[in-house]
Design an enzyme around this catalytic site. Structure first.
Site, short mmCIF file in Angstrom:
data_model
loop_
_atom_site.label_atom_id
_atom_site.label_comp_id
_atom_site.label_asym_id
_atom_site.label_seq_id
_atom_site.Cartn_x
_atom_site.Cartn_y
_atom_site.Cartn_z
CG HIS A 1 -2.06 6.73 15.85
ND1 HIS A 1 -1.96 6.01 17.02
CD2 HIS A 1 -2.53 5.87 14.92
CE1 HIS A 1 -2.38 4.77 16.82
NE2 HIS A 1 -2.71 4.65 15.55
CD1 TRP B 1 -3.31 3.69 7.53
CD2 TRP B 1 -1.63 4.12 6.12
NE1 TRP B 1 -3.45 4.99 7.10
CE2 TRP B 1 -2.43 5.28 6.23
CE3 TRP B 1 -0.51 4.14 5.30
CZ2 TRP B 1 -2.14 6.45 5.54
CZ3 TRP B 1 -0.22 5.31 4.60
CH2 TRP B 1 -1.02 6.45 4.73
CG ASP C 1 14.50 -1.41 -1.06
OD1 ASP C 1 13.94 -1.77 -0.01
OD2 ASP C 1 14.24 -1.89 -2.17
#
Length: 616
Positions: A173, A183, A292
């Site tokens: 998922h 999340w 990043d």
């Protein structure tokens, strides 16, 4: 509230904490390896004419596997249950003299958690529980007295990070960009509530001005809230989504666990609070993490600096002929505005930058103090500007004595030229190495856990690294990179491929860690009951299931009385009640007699009854 869980849970092992959060009676195997703290480039660039901070980096890698009971593999004529990797998370710990930063570098799942066939209330909780518990445990173990600790990460949705070809698994998922930001905020939110809340204070710029006017650099608030938080560690979360307004950003933050409680999150960044020099140019306020989006933007903006050298920029310094200012971006707010137009943030998907700042109650070392090798020019400038007039007048009176003392010292200064030695050359014995040349730590034969590296102290002014919080295997930086490279070359497309890759990964890391042929994983059996099932059990009421239409009971109706008695009896016992077919009373259907002229139940009109339209 903050110090109580820290004292109770600070000495507990990671496996014990994981067992409390995992489903009951479900075994998981965890493989944790790390590196000792080694010198690394500084996170923050140094201001002009200043040295960069001495920085140490420590890498941690935690992976979790499961063992389905339905399939076994044949190894050497024996059947062994196969293991499947389900999750891996990597955390980099950067530590300086005054700051500790936990950067969640990568986290990924394979989707094979569905092989355990857990209930729906427990199928999605193990992954979130493992990530949150590991980061929370590592933050408590790396906390230093009087030092700030920052948990930082950026949420960017991708199909796969650590497990190649795992996207081919139909049971995996994959969260979208918005779901991934929510999340991670839910994962880090329990860490914030373990500590006390910060008092309502002014912005950091105003507190700097207030602190300077009051004669101190703290700028803390006054009142009962400030006194209450003076002896407790506080925590606050920060979320920045480039291109989003404040109200749109706060929609991704989880609500407080208790009603009527202020939110612990802010739609801003804490860079001015964690940067070593808040008054420095913007390039000195943004940390430079590996892989990043902010770091890539910083590298492009550094091209605008005059007289830039690769060595100076790589070490975190500033060119000597530059003032540290970019030509296009002048402030930190402009930096975030330009980030909204970057490819990572403007390609139709959002990117969330998340921080959790743990502020200590009272710093043990004031900010004015620094090491002899860190920021010597800035320390000398601050000392010159902070001298009072009384001290200057006293120094002017003693200036002749100082000059005479310095002059006498110059006259009696010894010669630093090396003296010539004569005679036989002394014998120098070779030094025997205490460990292998590959940099692996020594191991004991009685335990799967490797012993700490002899040359790595547990506590220094720049970091703490307790032996209890290190990985089961302690690898060198080179072998750690080798293990990561091996994982990215495997395949997790199918269950059979995932089983082979898991076995190969365990074997190769064991060889790199010096425990070849031995099991180095830790089996943890969950002890947590299904919370959602408990809540459902409390709220579910007995239900009577009636097959048919329930009529109002009349006097003398024996069937209705029997049905009501059965319903009441089942309700008291707390079980669903199903009535028999004989207790259901239905209204009988009465067939009407056919009228005159009906044939087979169908009425047919006579010829005289048919009305026709007259012809013209």
């Amino acid at each position: 509230m903050a110090d109580i869980p820290k004292r109770k849970r600070g000495s507990r092992s990671l496996n014990d904490l994981l067992a409390e959060q995992l489903p009951k009676d479900v075994p998981f195997t965890f493989y944790h390896y790390s590196t000792p703290p080694t010198k690394s480039p500084a996170l923050f660039s140094a201001p002009p004419h200043a040295k960069s901070e001495r920085t140490y980096c420590e890498s941690h890698f935690l992976s979790a596997t499961i063992t389905p009971k339905d399939v076994h593999v044949h190894v050497g004529g024996s059947q062994l249950p196969e293991e499947l990797l389900i999750l891996a998370i990597e955390v980099l710990v950067y530590s300086t003299r005054n700051l500790t930063t936990l950067f969640v570098s990568k986290a990924d799942s394979t989707g094979y958690l569905s092989e355990l066939q857990l209930s729906r209330s427990q199928s999605s909780s193990p992954l979130k529980a493992i990530c949150g518990t590991f980061v929370s445990w590592l933050a408590r173990e790396r906390q230093r007295e009087g030092k700030k600790l920052v948990i930082s990460l950026f949420a960017r949705a991708q199909d796969q990070y650590l497990f190649p070809a795992s996207i081919d698994n139909k049971n995996k998922h994959v969260l979208d960009d918005r779901g991934l930001v929510k999340w991670w905020c839910k994962v880090l939110d329990p860490i914030i509530w373990e500590y006390q809340a910060e008092e309502d204070r002014k912005p950091f710029e105003e507190r700097l001005v207030d602190g300077a006017s009051n004669g101190n650099g703290t700028g803390t608030g006054t009142g009962t809230a400030a006194l209450h938080n003076a002896n407790a560690t506080t925590a606050k979360g920060y979320l920045v989504i480039p291109g989003y307004e404040t109200y749109d950003t706060l929609r991704y933050v989880p609500p407080p666990p208790t009603p009527n409680t202020p939110r612990r999150w802010a739609a801003s960044h804490p860079l001015l609070q964690i940067a070593p020099h808040p008054a420095a140019p913007p390039r000195c306020l943004v940390p430079h993490f590996p892989d990043d989006p902010k770091a890539r933007f910083l590298d492009e903006l550094d091209e605008e600096l005059p007289d830039r050298g690769e060595g100076v920029i790589a070490d975190g310094g500033t060119p000597s002929r530059s003032n540290g200012m970019w030509k296009s971006v002048k402030t930190l707010d402009q930096f975030w505005e330009f980030m909204a137009f970057r490819q990572e943030c403007s390609s139709g998907r959002i990117v969330g930058f998340i921080w959790v700042v743990l502020s200590p109650p009272i710093p043990s070392i004031p900010e004015e103090e620094a090491g002899e090798d860190d920021n010597a020019p800035l320390a000398s400038q601050r000392s010159q500007l902070s001298q009072p007039s009384a001290y200057e007048s006293q120094a002017s009176q003693l200036s002749p004595k100082k000059k005479s003392r310095n002059a006498s010292a110059r006259r009696t200064k010894p010669d630093k030229r090396p003296e010539r030695r004569s005679g036989p050359i002394p014998l120098i014995l070779p030094r025997i190495k205490s460990r292998s040349s590959s940099g692996l730590s020594t191991t004991s034969n009685t335990s799967n856990t490797t012993a700490p590296t002899p040359n790595t102290p547990e506590s220094t002014p720049y970091y703490i690294c307790p032996a209890s919080s290190r990985g089961t295997l302690c690898l060198s930086a080179k072998n750690y990179a080798r293990a990561h490279e091996l994982l990215t070359q495997m395949s997790f497309a199918t269950r059979a491929a995932a089983a082979r890759s898991t076995a190969q990964f365990k074997k190769e890391v064991a060889v790199l860690g010096g425990v070849a042929g031995r099991e180095w994983g830790k089996v943890v059996v969950g002890r947590r009951e299904g919370v959602e099932r408990e809540k459902e059990g409390e709220s579910v009421q007995p239900v009577a299931v009636v097959m048919g239409v329930r009529r109002k009971r009349k006097d003398g109706d024996a069937a209705s009385a029997s049905a009501s008695a059965a319903v009441e009896a089942g309700t008291q016992e707390g079980a669903p009640v199903t009535l028999d077919a004989g207790l259901v009373r239905k209204k009988p259907k009465v067939a009407s007699a056919p009228a005159d002229g009906a044939v087979g139940g169908v009425q047919v009109l006579g010829a005289g009854l048919v009305r026709r339209k007259p012809k013209a």
